[in-house]
Design an enzyme around this catalytic site. Structure first.
Site, PDB file in Angstrom:
ATOM      1  N   TRP A 120       0.868  -1.763   0.065  1.00 48.71           N
ATOM      2  CA  TRP A 120       0.257  -0.321  -0.487  1.00 48.71           C
ATOM      3  C   TRP A 120       0.498   0.694  -0.149  1.00 48.71           C
ATOM      4  O   TRP A 120       1.704   1.045   1.117  1.00 48.71           O
ATOM      5  CB  TRP A 120      -0.930  -0.068   1.120  1.00 48.71           C
ATOM      6  CG  TRP A 120      -1.690   1.317   1.576  1.00 48.71           C
ATOM      7  CD1 TRP A 120      -1.551   2.443   1.732  1.00 48.71           C
ATOM      8  CD2 TRP A 120      -2.803   1.447   0.062  1.00 48.71           C
ATOM      9  NE1 TRP A 120      -2.361   3.196   1.862  1.00 48.71           N
ATOM     10  CE2 TRP A 120      -3.327   2.318   0.963  1.00 48.71           C
ATOM     11  CE3 TRP A 120      -3.650   0.336  -0.180  1.00 48.71           C
ATOM     12  CZ2 TRP A 120      -4.228   3.290   0.357  1.00 48.71           C
ATOM     13  CZ3 TRP A 120      -5.338   1.207  -0.740  1.00 48.71           C
ATOM     14  CH2 TRP A 120      -5.219   2.980  -0.324  1.00 48.71           C
ATOM     15  N   LEU A 121       0.531   2.116  -0.782  1.00 46.55           N
ATOM     16  CA  LEU A 121       1.040   3.804  -1.067  1.00 46.55           C
ATOM     17  C   LEU A 121       0.320   5.069  -0.131  1.00 46.55           C
ATOM     18  O   LEU A 121      -1.104   3.870  -0.516  1.00 46.55           O
ATOM     19  CB  LEU A 121       2.036   3.698  -1.765  1.00 46.55           C
ATOM     20  CG  LEU A 121       2.825   3.054  -2.774  1.00 46.55           C
ATOM     21  CD1 LEU A 121       2.922   3.504  -4.850  1.00 46.55           C
ATOM     22  CD2 LEU A 121       4.029   3.139  -2.047  1.00 46.55           C
TER      23      LEU A 121
ATOM     24  N   ASP B 117       6.034   4.532 -18.832  1.00 46.01           N
ATOM     25  CA  ASP B 117       4.919   4.718 -18.833  1.00 46.01           C
ATOM     26  C   ASP B 117       4.342   6.330 -17.874  1.00 46.01           C
ATOM     27  O   ASP B 117       3.657   6.416 -16.775  1.00 46.01           O
ATOM     28  CB  ASP B 117       3.954   3.947 -18.681  1.00 46.01           C
ATOM     29  CG  ASP B 117       2.061   4.324 -19.235  1.00 46.01           C
ATOM     30  OD1 ASP B 117       1.881   5.502 -19.685  1.00 46.01           O
ATOM     31  OD2 ASP B 117       1.529   3.558 -18.671  1.00 46.01           O
TER      32      ASP B 117
END
Length: 310
Positions: free
Chosen positions: A110-111, A214
């Protein structure tokens, strides 16, 4: 309709809970979150108070998630080679990958996104420069990647080339222009462009850096409480300028990001002239994936490049 949607989420939560339990994790709650352009994105709250992030899609897109996991692992491996003690961008860890009852699932660390300071963006630029340079430690000088992967949901060909000019003209612009022609959308003067690109880039001899591939503003951000992160990569070995060029597309990064990068590792002469050429790849990819006005933008870009570089 809302009841059916809630029922579907509850069913997904049961499937997810069983899968996590196999990994010794107990799911407390699961809710959709923003940020998934291609996949569905989920916040997973665990009983121990920690969180995970998951992406899901139909099983046929499992290779897309596999490629993402490969790219994240490669970026993390490069970051580990960075010789200074200066902090770099956080990279989510791919924790598990599976096909669950007809759906592909990628589990990630998780960020906690939510920062927004100019200093934070400057540090992200500096960290990206260090990441680019660190990746050179494992480079053999060739451009490409050990496997083809994806740019969004579109194919990204990565056959090795010793020449950057050949790689970019063949594996990037050439592939996208052929996809357009196959779909009946051949663009005016596309062949003339492809003939010229190797000549335009012949005098530019970049190092084969590991790039994110990207790097638009939706695939990077600042963390709540400090720090930065990059995610959703489409990695390959390339001219590092491709990341900086894309960072100017689709709203772009703040000026502090580019300032930070330049402070850490200045770009060579002529880099601004190459921005539109490198970003034509992403315009063509968006045209092939989404159609609409991207066809007109791609056609206009080809004409502008032929005028500017002639």
């Amino acid at each position: 309709m809302l009841a059916a949607r809630a029922s579907g989420v509850a069913m997904q939560q049961q499937v997810m809970a069983r899968w996590l339990a196999q990994q010794g994790l107990e799911l407390a709650a699961m809710q959709p979150v923003g940020g998934g352009c291609i996949h569905r994105a989920w916040q997973l709250d665990l009983r121990d108070g920690s969180r995970r992030f998951a992406k899901t899609n139909r099983a046929a897109l499992l290779p897309v998630l596999e490629a993402e996991a490969d790219g994240l692992a490669a970026l993390s491996a490069a970051a580990a080679l960075e010789p200074t003690a200066a902090p770099g961008p956080s990279i989510p860890e791919p924790l598990a990958l599976a096909e669950l009852e007809g759906e592909a699932v990628l589990l990630l660390s998780w960020l906690e996104l939510g920062g927004g300071s100019q200093q934070g963006w400057q540090e992200l630029g500096q960290g990206l420069a260090r990441l680019h340079r660190a990746g050179l430690a494992s480079s053999d000088g060739r451009f490409g990647w050990h496997q083809s992967n994806f740019i969004g949901s579109g194919p990204q060909h990565n056959s090795w080339r010793s020449s950057w000019a050949s790689f970019f003209s063949e594996q990037r612009l050439g592939v996208q222009l052929q996809l357009a022609a196959n779909a009946g959308r051949a663009l005016p003067q596309a062949e003339a462009l492809l003939e010229q690109v190797p000549h335009w880039l012949a005098g530019h001899q970049p190092e084969a850096c590991l790039v994110h591939g990207d790097l638009w503003s939706g695939n990077a951000g600042l963390l709540r409480g400090g720090g930065s992160a990059v995610f959703d990569p489409a990695v390959y070995r390339a001219d590092r300028e491709v990341d900086l060029a894309m960072a100017r597309l689709f709203g772009g990064f703040p000026a502090a990001f580019f300032e930070g990068y330049s402070q850490e590792w200045p770009l060579p002469a002529g880099h601004l002239q190459r921005v539109e050429l490198y970003n034509l790849y992403h315009m063509l990819n968006h045209a092939n994936l989404f159609g609409g006005g991207y066809w007109q933008q791609s056609a206009a870009s080809i004409q502008a490049l032929l005028r500017t570089w002639s």
